[in-house]
Design an enzyme around this catalytic site. Structure first.
Site, mmCIF file in Angstrom:
data_model
loop_
_atom_site.group_PDB
_atom_site.id
_atom_site.type_symbol
_atom_site.label_atom_id
_atom_site.label_comp_id
_atom_site.label_asym_id
_atom_site.label_seq_id
_atom_site.Cartn_x
_atom_site.Cartn_y
_atom_site.Cartn_z
ATOM 1 N N GLU A 115 56.106 36.561 56.318
ATOM 2 C CA GLU A 115 56.259 35.776 55.081
ATOM 3 C C GLU A 115 57.067 34.501 55.316
ATOM 4 O OE1 GLU A 115 57.673 38.338 51.938
ATOM 5 O OE2 GLU A 115 55.736 39.331 51.763
ATOM 6 N N GLU A 124 49.804 43.464 52.559
ATOM 7 C CA GLU A 124 50.702 44.238 51.695
ATOM 8 C C GLU A 124 50.158 44.293 50.275
ATOM 9 O OE1 GLU A 124 54.831 43.189 51.702
ATOM 10 O OE2 GLU A 124 54.964 43.102 53.896
#
Length: 729
Positions: A187, A258
């Site tokens: 991320e 995710e």
């Protein structure tokens, strides 16, 4: 007339055939990709993945967890790699016990599943310091996660170490092993802008560094729109079918790394509940609207933040609302509902991946995604009917009428009959039950206590002429740091004295001349000063001992420039009616943690290194918030059901069983509904002996151990009792 045909799905035997086919995954092979999907040994794949983090469970749990995931239609097991566990000191590695990454991946392989290895090595994951080892903090001139040579050196060393370990055990698919994907960074798109051009250079470097390791399988970067070729950019979140901008190249597949089955939970927050219907809806929407072919459930099993591993303010249980709960028990209806969906998609995956997609409007907010493969033998058509409205809708598709429930997707593997409807749940809801095995009081459970001394300035050997940042002193070896001061008013009198403490830690307790003066709680982010406001104190005209305990409940796990973050006290004043003393720049003494911690009195071999005293009912119930330790022994409950401690009667602290930390607890911080965020604390059976288990508790305030209970955990009936992993109770 088309309708939900669950009976057709079961009667035809297609369900069983698809489940068996999914279970017969053969690991290993050549892994490539194109704009549609990953390609394994020349075959396109729709893959459902589940996150199971090896250190958040125990080695004896791994087989069952992976087996239940496989039975639930999962093809891939995903895990992060936890740098701070594996390299606690530079160049010193630990891959034992819960840290045995190779053993975990081999268990995935033994059960015929693939693996996705998210090396990072920054991982966030609600894990303290984002998985970075704290010793990095003291590397000269280091700046984390940017084009910084010291950081890149240590990051490359660790990533290379992990890749070489996997290669040495032939665990990459290119070697016949199960690993089909690896991830570098995590991320980074969330923080890249803060580093400006150096951030862009770091992304290029990280991608090239990873690819040059020649694993023979693709690399991914999640939440990284500018992931350099050939690294694949992927999506994280709950609604990637709506939010994902797509791969940054037409030659890359759409991957969802995710798909959050619940959400992180901090102390003081209620558990986030995400329904099975919502997960299924957004999973299918990603597959059809974004041409998605890989979906990873984060988490499929969350597990436990043992020890001090949880990030700032995080509760000890992790993603307990996942399809497999903290204890590894099947959570219904999530597990079965997703299993049905997996089977429905797999039954038409060839048409889905190789067919031509046509989108047909069925109404203002209704649509059909139709896939037809003219080259396929037999059934060559599959359809997904979407209702985006919040009300029921009746639509006509191929001369048949279908009743679509609100916000639902129906799967028609043959373009005729509905095999799965995201809004229709067939599984019964499982109810988790805690059955009290014993209450830890009475004659057979004698409690003892050891009270920590409140240190004074003269007791300390570490002293500085100012207030120091907490982690610079503790090196994150403990949650606790004592700040001590010897103070004498220089005026003739100090009437109505008060103590004011500003701090960036999570909690402070103040003592003056050994007497408790007050406490205050900080905030979970640590971004702004909290204040212990004007606590009344008593001062003598001579020397006064001020002792302030600063407490961190885990370190931050995200954000740019983590190496510059501050914890601990920032300013201290003693306010008199006649004068105010800012003592911030006075000489302060420091004690790292508690004596009981440094002696390891929570272990069997060291527990008698201090003098324990019997605990009476009255002493356990008094309102003395000074830190102390409690200990007793107990026998393990019979059977093989999971075991937990109910700590509702306690305040705040940490717990060990036979020397194994089962985590932090915090009962005194409440949710908006007035409840603790977590009361039950998992003791893996692996930690327990049959008899005489040593239970040691570090209590910071005034908890009552006489009310602690040991419970076994079970669930009510689960769907599909024939499953060897399902139990009816």
């Amino acid at each position: 007339m088309g309708s939900y045909c669950g009976g057709w799905w079961w009667r035809t035997g297609l369900w069983a055939a698809v489940v068996l086919a999914a279970a017969a995954v053969v690991a290993g092979g050549n892994v490539t990709y194109d704009g549609r999907s990953l390609i394994i040994d020349g075959e396109r794949k729709v893959l459902f993945s589940g996150s199971i983090h090896y250190p958040r469970s125990t080695p004896k749990m791994w087989e069952s967890l992976i087996g239940k995931a496989k039975e639930g239609g999962i093809d891939v097991i995903e895990t992060y790699v936890f740098w701070n566990l594996h390299e606690p000191k530079p160049g010193q590695y630990d891959f034992s016990g819960r840290n045995d990454l190779v053993k975990f991946i081999k268990e995935v392989q033994a059960q015929g599943l693939y693996a996705c290895l998210r090396i990072g090595p920054f991982i966030e994951s609600e894990w303290t310091y984002g998985g970075l080892p704290f010793w990095l903090h003291d590397v000269p001139d280091i700046v984390y996660r940017t084009d910084n040579e010291p950081f890149k050196k240590y990051m490359q060393n660790f990533v290379t170490k992990i890749v070489d370990m996997m290669k040495a055990e032939s665990l990459y698919a290119s070697q016949g092993g199960p690993i089909i994907l690896s991830q570098v960074e995590n991320e980074y798109g969330n923080v890249e802008a803060a580093f400006q051009e150096e951030g862009k250079a770091y992304v290029e470097w990280a991608a090239k560094m990873a690819v040059d390791l020649q694993t023979g399988v693709p690399w991914v970067m999640c939440k990284q729109p500018d992931a350099p070729d050939p690294v694949i950019n992927s999506c994280n979140g709950m609604r990637c079918g709506e939010t994902f901008a797509g791969p940054n190249s037409p030659s890359k597949p759409a991957l969802w790394t995710e798909n959050w089955t619940s959400f992180l939970q901090r102390y003081g927050e209620e558990t986030y509940l995400r329904s099975a219907q919502d997960i299924a809806f957004h999973t299918l929407l990603f597959i059809i609207a974004k041409n998605g072919s890989f979906v990873n459930y984060y988490m499929y099993h969350g597990g436990t933040n043992f020890g001090r591993s949880g990030a700032a303010y995080m509760v000890t249980q992790y993603y307990d609302q996942a399809p497999l709960d903290e204890y590894g028990l099947i959570r219904e209806p999530k597990w079965s509902h997703l299993k049905e969906m997996h089977a429905a998609v797999k039954s038409c995956s060839s048409t889905l991946l190789n067919g031509v997609q046509t989108n047909i409007s069925l109404g203002q907010l209704q649509q059909a995604y139709v896939y037809e493969d003219s080259t396929a033998e037999g059934n060559n058509c599959a359809a997904f009917l979407v209702n985006n409205a919040t009300t029921d809708a009746t639509v006509e598709f191929r001369n048949a009428k279908f009743e679509l429930q609100p916000r639902s997707i129906s799967v028609l593997p043959d373009c005729e009959k509905v095999a799965f409807d995201t809004a229709k749940v067939n599984a019964a809801i499982s109810n988790r039950i805690a059955t009290t095995s014993k209450t830890l009081n009475g004659a057979e459970h004698q409690w003892e206590e050891y009270r920590e001394a409140i240190p004074t300035f003269s007791d300390t050997t570490m002293q500085f002429n100012q207030i120091e940042e907490q982690t610079n002193i503790t090196k994150d070896s403990t949650d606790y740091l004592w700040y001590t001061l010897s103070f004498q008013p220089n005026a003739t009198s100090c009437t109505e004295p008060k103590l004011q403490v500003k701090f960036l830690s999570h909690l402070v307790y103040a003592f003056v001349n050994g007497e408790y003066a007050g406490s205050a709680r900080g905030n979970s982010t640590g971004q702004r000063n909290a204040v212990l406001v004007e606590a009344p104190i008593s001062l003598s005209e001579s020397k006064n001992d001020v002792s302030i305990l600063s407490v961190m409940v885990g370190l931050w796990d995200s954000g740019p420039f983590m190496e510059k973050r501050y914890a601990g006290l920032t300013e201290v004043e003693i306010q008199c009616k006649e004068n105010t003393y800012n003592v911030t720049s006075y000489e302060w003494g420091y004690q790292v943690g508690f004596l009981g911690e440094s002696l390891g009195i929570y272990t069997q071999e060291n527990t008698d290194k201090v003098k324990w005293n019997p605990l009476s009912d009255s002493s356990s119930a008094n309102n003395d918030p000074s830190p102390r330790w409690f200990r007793t022994t107990f026998d393990a409950p019979k059977g093989d059901e999971p075991v937990a401690l109910n700590l509702t009667s306690m305040g705040k602290g940490q717990v060990w069983v036979n020397g194994e930390s089962i985590g932090r607890y915090w009962m005194t911080i409440k949710t908006k509904q007035g409840n603790p965020s977590q009361t039950m604390y998992h003791i893996p059976r692996e930690f327990l002996n049959t008899t005489d288990n040593l239970l040691v508790i570090l209590e910071e305030s005034n908890g009552d151990p006489l009310q602690i209970t040991v419970s076994t955990i079970s669930t009510t009936q689960l769907l599909n009792p024939k499953s060897r992993y399902s139990t009816i109770r």
